[in-house]
Motif scaffolding. Structure first.
Motif, PDB file in Angstrom:
ATOM      1  N   LYS A   1       0.827  -1.220   0.000  1.00 29.93           N
ATOM      2  CA  LYS A   1       0.000   0.000   0.000  1.00 29.93           C
ATOM      3  C   LYS A   1       0.855   1.261   0.000  1.00 29.93           C
ATOM      4  O   LYS A   1       0.351   2.359  -0.182  1.00 29.93           O
ATOM      5  N   ASN A   2       2.146   1.118   0.219  1.00 29.47           N
ATOM      6  CA  ASN A   2       3.013   2.285   0.407  1.00 29.47           C
ATOM      7  C   ASN A   2       3.548   2.809  -0.935  1.00 29.47           C
ATOM      8  O   ASN A   2       4.336   2.129  -1.605  1.00 29.47           O
ATOM      9  N   PRO A   3       3.119   3.998  -1.356  1.00 29.04           N
ATOM     10  CA  PRO A   3       3.563   4.529  -2.664  1.00 29.04           C
ATOM     11  C   PRO A   3       5.081   4.651  -2.761  1.00 29.04           C
ATOM     12  O   PRO A   3       5.655   4.454  -3.831  1.00 29.04           O
ATOM     13  N   LYS A   4       5.752   4.889  -1.659  1.00 26.60           N
ATOM     14  CA  LYS A   4       7.216   4.994  -1.669  1.00 26.60           C
ATOM     15  C   LYS A   4       7.824   3.625  -2.006  1.00 26.60           C
ATOM     16  O   LYS A   4       8.818   3.521  -2.712  1.00 26.60           O
ATOM     17  N   THR A   5       7.176   2.589  -1.505  1.00 27.65           N
ATOM     18  CA  THR A   5       7.666   1.233  -1.790  1.00 27.65           C
ATOM     19  C   THR A   5       7.498   0.922  -3.277  1.00 27.65           C
ATOM     20  O   THR A   5       8.378   0.347  -3.913  1.00 27.65           O
ATOM     21  N   TYR A   6       6.361   1.373  -3.831  1.00 26.53           N
ATOM     22  CA  TYR A   6       6.150   1.139  -5.270  1.00 26.53           C
ATOM     23  C   TYR A   6       7.214   1.890  -6.080  1.00 26.53           C
ATOM     24  O   TYR A   6       7.830   1.326  -6.988  1.00 26.53           O
ATOM     25  N   GLU A   7       7.433   3.140  -5.704  1.00 24.45           N
ATOM     26  CA  GLU A   7       8.422   3.970  -6.425  1.00 24.45           C
ATOM     27  C   GLU A   7       9.806   3.303  -6.358  1.00 24.45           C
ATOM     28  O   GLU A   7      10.497   3.159  -7.372  1.00 24.45           O
TER      29      GLU A   7
END
Ligand code: GCU
Length: 607
Positions: A398-404
């Motif tokens: 769920k963490n956008p930073k993790t996706y980035e």
């Protein structure tokens, strides 16, 4: 009064100088450029509480260790001195070079000084890129006390333009490296390999012209087997959006040459035509590489590139239009003998020669991008490659930073190796628990991967969860995003070996199947009955049963058993047997063959 003064000093100290350089897109084929290696002995300071980065109020301080400060006056207080600090070999991990750091996860500072020849003429106009092959995990880079950049991700290369920061005479690079694990990281907090910390791959100062070839791509277009002529697509991108630059691609052995002129975007693209008879296609039996010269205005670089096509047709994987069975093995990026990060061509050749002895034509480089030499040596040895990013187990979907972060690692993995003929599969995940967030995250990533490279296959290592009545059914929403459905299974280790003959595998997707992991542990030299865990006989029997079981899987296009060699893992604590090694290798940690090696070798000889 003292407190106000302290507060002012602290406040002043917290105003950090701005970052003085930018991380640039990865330069393609960095080894083709003139460079100064910064490998060798670096001083290091272990900084458990990050005293060198934060003040006692946990604000980043401008008086940090990156200042490389020295007392100027007798009364000056400087509580660190790199030049009095011990040294270790870079590239290399700190865990196997300093016994105190074997289990250490935290911050270590590194310092390297290097001299540049004065004579501005040498540097007149040229650019200097500071290139790191990989640093695990979170690092800040400083040149001559100026902050150059912050990079996260332990297994991909990155580079900065530091031309304006260099000075005649002595220059200093300081790197703060932190390998602490966090839930939002990639990989996340738990993983079954050693969290080797440090500057684990080459460091070099690369000299390039002010306008240089940031990236180029050569790929053989798919064609039907009877095609008389083949087409090789060529594209290139400059580091600057500048029109009018002459780019020439030249393949001497094929007498192919094309001159192109950059457009306003600083890009070129073209197609080279060659008679099919003349072109020797890259494949495991014939790992043919062509020297390719690419010139930009007056500068020339060269590369070694092979031409092949890879695709799927129903449940088959086709290499150059022909079905192929991938006789593989999984490998961690660890030195062949003992532990420690592998980082040389020699390490690669040794590990890959063991895979060759097994009869392999394919390796799964688990669970993260391996060092460049591993891929290039495999290419020379005719070994196909599965390359992977460490989206492993319970990622913070769920963490956008993790996706980035994941997308950056995927981008950098493909950016470095997209011209390697032997890489046929990009894998984006391993054993990830099913959820809508996971599906969304991985779905986006798989789609993005295709925008970066539509010439290779996409996959991920899925899990077959739970078998009723010996029927194992793969059921994973991600099947629609991948070209090859791969799954890990551990019949015989985490499940009873005697079930193997009864097992049925249902893979309800019309796609090739790779069993990306199977296997079991054995301590080399430990012998006994085949039902005695940890004996070589137990592992041997497990392989025999698994190979027979896998032969029954419809659409099986390959396997990469777990694993070539025993490898370090903090999760493996059984004294006298594991001793912080995962013992599922077919070779021991000292390169000794276990009995199961011969079972797999024999099975592959029959393929
Ligand atoms: C998992 C995982 C590996 C791990 C292996 C094992 O499947 O993908 O990283 O080492 O199992 O349990 O040995």
């Amino acid at each position: 009064m003292k407190n106000i003064l302290t507060l002012i000093v602290v406040a002043l100290g917290a105003i950090l100088p701005a970052t003085a350089a930018e991380q640039l897109p990865l330069i393609q084929n960095v080894n083709a450029y003139e460079s100064t290696s910064l490998n060798g002995k670096w001083n290091y300071i272990v900084d458990v509480q990050e005293e060198g980065y934060y003040d006692y109020r946990m604000n980043p301080t401008r008086w940090g260790f990156f200042q490389n400060a020295k007392p100027q006056k007798p009364e000056d207080l400087i509580e660190y001195d790199f030049d009095k600090a011990p040294t270790m070999q870079i590239p290399g991990d700190w865990n196997t070079q300093d016994d105190r750091l074997f289990f250490y996860e935290g911050t270590v500072w590194f310092k390297k000084s290097f001299s540049l020849p004065p004579a501005p003429s040498i540097r007149g106009g040229d650019k200097y890129l500071l290139y790191f092959g990989a640093v695990n995990y979170d690092c800040h880079v400083y040149v001559n006390t100026r902050h150059v950049g912050h990079h996260i991700g332990g297994f991909t290369a990155f580079n900065y333009d530091i031309s304006d920061l260099l000075k005649d005479g002595e220059n200093t690079v300081i790197v703060k490296v932190d390998n602490k694990r966090h839930a939002e990281d990639v990989p996340t907090q738990i993983f079954d390999w050693w969290n080797y910390g440090g500057i684990t791959r080459d460091v070099k100062l690369v000299k390039v012209t002010p306008v240089y070839l940031e990236d180029y791509n050569l790929q053989l277009k798919k064609a039907d087997a009877k095609a008389k002529q083949r087409e090789i697509t060529f594209s290139a991108k400059l580091n600057k959006k500048e029109a009018g630059h002459k780019v020439t691609v030249f393949i001497p052995e094929l007498k192919l040459e094309q001159q192109l002129t950059t457009d306003a975007e600083g890009t070129v693209s073209g197609t080279l035509k060659v008679s099919a008879k003349k072109l020797s296609l890259w494949c495991p039996q014939n790992p043919k590489l062509y020297q390719v010269k690419i010139s930009l205005d007056t500068s020339v670089i060269s590369d070694e590139i092979g031409f092949r096509t890879v695709e799927t047709r129903d449940k088959q994987i086709l290499l150059n239009g022909q079905p192929i069975f991938l006789k593989g093995i999984s490998i961690h990026n660890e030195k062949p003998n003992g532990g420690g990060r592998a980082n040389s061509a020699e390490d690669a050749r040794t590990l890959l020669s063991w895979a060759k002895e097994l009869g392999c034509n394919f390796v799964r480089l688990a669970h993260y991008p391996h060092h460049e030499e591993m891929v290039r040596e495999a290419e020379k040895m005719g070994i196909l490659v599965w390359s992977e990013i460490p989206l492993y187990w319970t990622i913070a979907w769920k963490n956008p930073k993790t996706y980035e972060n994941a997308q950056n690692q995927l981008t950098d993995m493909i950016a470095r190796d997209h011209n390697r003929a032997n890489i046929i599969i990009w894998s984006i995940a391993n054993e990830t628990p099913h959820s809508a967030e996971r599906d969304d995250f991985l779905g986006r990533l798989a789609t993005y991967a295709r925008t970066l490279d539509d010439t290779r296959l996409i996959s991920m290592a899925m899990e077959v969860t739970g078998a009723s009545n010996y029927v194992n059914r793969l059921n994973d929403n991600m099947n629609k995003y991948v070209d090859v459905v791969s799954f890990n299974q551990y019949i015989g280790w985490y499940r009873d070996v005697n079930d193997a003959p009864k097992m049925r595998w249902e893979v309800p997707y019309n796609k090739p199947v790779i069993v990306s992991e199977f296997g079991g542990g054995a301590k080399y030299g430990y012998h006994g009955e085949k039902n005695q865990r940890w004996t070589e006989e137990f592992q041997e029997n497990l392989y025999r049963e698994n190979c027979a079981m896998l032969d029954k899987i419809e659409g099986l296009a390959g396997t990469t058993p777990w694993i070539l060699k025993d490898f370090r893992s903090p999760r493996r604590v059984l004294n006298g047997i594991q001793d912080y090694y995962n013992r599922k290798g077919l070779f021991s940690d000292k390169g000794e063959k276990k009995k199961a090696f011969y079972v797999l070798k024999e099975w592959y000889e029959g393929k």
